[in-house]
Design an enzyme around this catalytic site. Sequence first.
Site, PDB file in Angstrom:
ATOM      1  N   LYS A 168       1.766 -31.603 -24.897  1.00  0.00           N
ATOM      2  CA  LYS A 168       2.845 -30.960 -24.155  1.00  0.00           C
ATOM      3  C   LYS A 168       3.610 -32.054 -23.411  1.00  0.00           C
ATOM      4  O   LYS A 168       2.995 -32.997 -22.887  1.00  0.00           O
ATOM      5  CB  LYS A 168       2.236 -29.953 -23.175  1.00  0.00           C
ATOM      6  CG  LYS A 168       3.224 -29.095 -22.403  1.00  0.00           C
ATOM      7  CD  LYS A 168       2.484 -28.073 -21.527  1.00  0.00           C
ATOM      8  CE  LYS A 168       3.421 -27.143 -20.776  1.00  0.00           C
ATOM      9  NZ  LYS A 168       2.693 -26.118 -19.981  1.00  0.00           N
TER      10      LYS A 168
ATOM     11  N   SER B 276      -0.181 -20.299 -19.032  1.00  0.00           N
ATOM     12  CA  SER B 276       0.635 -21.025 -20.019  1.00  0.00           C
ATOM     13  C   SER B 276      -0.100 -21.620 -21.211  1.00  0.00           C
ATOM     14  O   SER B 276       0.536 -22.146 -22.115  1.00  0.00           O
ATOM     15  CB  SER B 276       1.413 -22.135 -19.328  1.00  0.00           C
ATOM     16  OG  SER B 276       2.504 -21.572 -18.641  1.00  0.00           O
TER      17      SER B 276
ATOM     18  N   SER C  26       4.250 -21.334 -20.771  1.00  0.00           N
ATOM     19  CA  SER C  26       5.222 -22.399 -20.927  1.00  0.00           C
ATOM     20  C   SER C  26       4.879 -23.421 -22.008  1.00  0.00           C
ATOM     21  O   SER C  26       5.745 -24.193 -22.410  1.00  0.00           O
ATOM     22  CB  SER C  26       5.354 -23.136 -19.592  1.00  0.00           C
ATOM     23  OG  SER C  26       4.132 -23.793 -19.273  1.00  0.00           O
TER      24      SER C  26
HETATM   25  N1  GLN Z   1       4.490 -17.957 -16.571  1.00  0.00           N
HETATM   26  C1  GLN Z   1       3.905 -18.407 -15.342  1.00  0.00           C
HETATM   27  C2  GLN Z   1       4.964 -19.047 -14.487  1.00  0.00           C
HETATM   28  O1  GLN Z   1       6.067 -19.011 -14.865  1.00  0.00           O
HETATM   29  C3  GLN Z   1       2.784 -19.366 -15.612  1.00  0.00           C
HETATM   30  C4  GLN Z   1       3.263 -20.692 -16.068  1.00  0.00           C
HETATM   31  C5  GLN Z   1       2.160 -21.670 -16.302  1.00  0.00           C
HETATM   32  O2  GLN Z   1       1.005 -21.299 -16.478  1.00  0.00           O
HETATM   33  N2  GLN Z   1       2.525 -22.938 -16.303  1.00  0.00           N
HETATM   34  O3  GLN Z   1       4.719 -19.591 -13.465  1.00  0.00           O
END
Ligand code: GLN
Length: 514
Positions: free
Chosen positions: A88, A187, A163
């Site tokens: 990532k 995410s 994400s």
């Molecule tokens: N979707 C969640 C957020 O927007 C979690 C994102 C994540 O785990 N990085 O914060």
Amino acid sequence: MSLDPRRATAVQLAAAYRSGEVTALATTTALLDAIEHEEAHLSAWLHLRRDAALGEASAADARFTAARGNTAALAALPPLLGVPIALKDLVNLEGTPTTSGSKILEGYISPYDATIAARLRAAGAVILGKTNMDEFAMGSSTEFSAYKRTTNPWDLDRIPGGSSGGSAAAVAAFQAPLSIGTDTGGSIRQPASLTGIVGMKPTYGRVSRYGIVAFASSLDQVGPFARTAQDAALLLHAIGGRDTHDATSSAEPLPAELLALPSGDAAATALKGRRFALPKEYFVAGMEPGVERAVRAAVASLEAAGATIEEVSLPTTEHALATYYIVAPAEASANLARYDGIRYGASKHGGGDLLQGYLETRGRGFGPEVRRRIMLGTYALSAGYYDAYYVKAQQVRTLIARDFDRVWAAGFDAIVAPTSPQVAWRFGAKMSDPVSMYLADACTIPANMAGLPGVSIPCGLSEGLPVGAQLIGRPWSESQLLGIASGFEAITATAEWRSVEPTALARAANGGAA
Ligand code: GLN
């Protein structure tokens, strides 16, 4: 039949490299060619390291060649030697760009390796490149990337989740057997669920965060994506363990079982007598019926394999989301203060006026979701609101952790729940309504709030799209959770849904032909 390098798992590649059936160079070349051919349709990558990856593959092959014929020498080679992997784009890798999906880091070249990158290099893994993500890991669809829109290989009109959407899509599309994601509120698990692969968020502190671009430091965890539980276990073993550069990384020993996770009959037999808790609050209002059906069917097959299932209540579940949206933005607002146009990446000069330079750099460099989080977090931390919001959220966080503690005290091995209330949605469906996007993480956030390990595993299809089941365990129980996941793979090996593969990407990349 010879091994198809695109479909091979890390475990299969490791065996084939040792027997000399295939080389790391041929495998890496096949994957890079596929990535380049399909990227116009998948958009999963922000940076490819073709030459460096081919060099790493050749170096791995040289080590296999030198050891061949000598059983002890072959056995001493690391399990991920020559195995391709994607990172990532928030993992610093010396000499490569790291954007975290943001324009504000455009042009930034990492001057050092994150601990997990150094560990992967030491393990001999072949690092293919860096994958697309929501800006600073804020989002559930990868649509908040400042660079591109990653598609779901199951249906190119749909999001891959987020994400870590690029990392999940690449593994689901057979472009890499392994990838790295981060999970602050879901995410890793949510995109794994939406693309039909395995994704694990380890216990908080299991994997070093040194060199990982920070979002919310008390929640962030790095973890593996793979297509099987065994592969995820190998990757977790390679990256996990105490790191003196990260004071929050734990000295808890990495279980050796991760290197020899049971599969097949042995894994299936181990399900016998396991006790699973089914939390009723996770079957949230608004959950799609097809998702609920697939998760309940998974629970039934665990029961048929000799496990017992009991319904439990985790009453604070309904507060987890609201609590997260205080804690995560608060920590993010502090972490993102460092992007001032002076220390990293993009910079606007503001005509020589320092304040103007900050304002322009941050005003133009951050996208809409990141700005929203900075404002939420700054507000929640401001004098007068700190006690009402931030302190209160931390107190609720303790209650959430206690809910889980009661489940472990009652002797359950793991919690089984849905990962996501929905299958992958269409692009744009939640972009104008941030709260509907936030709700997508209702089932994943509680484990982050409590620091617990969780894994999403494919458990069926709904409307032709993947559904994930989530296993949450007590702290440091990753090998147990992945063992259960492996058992579930064994008992569903011949299930019809397992034979269905994503074909949308291959069709599009071949000009419409399958
Ligand atoms: N979707 C969640 C957020 O927007 C979690 C994102 C994540 O785990 N990085 O914060």
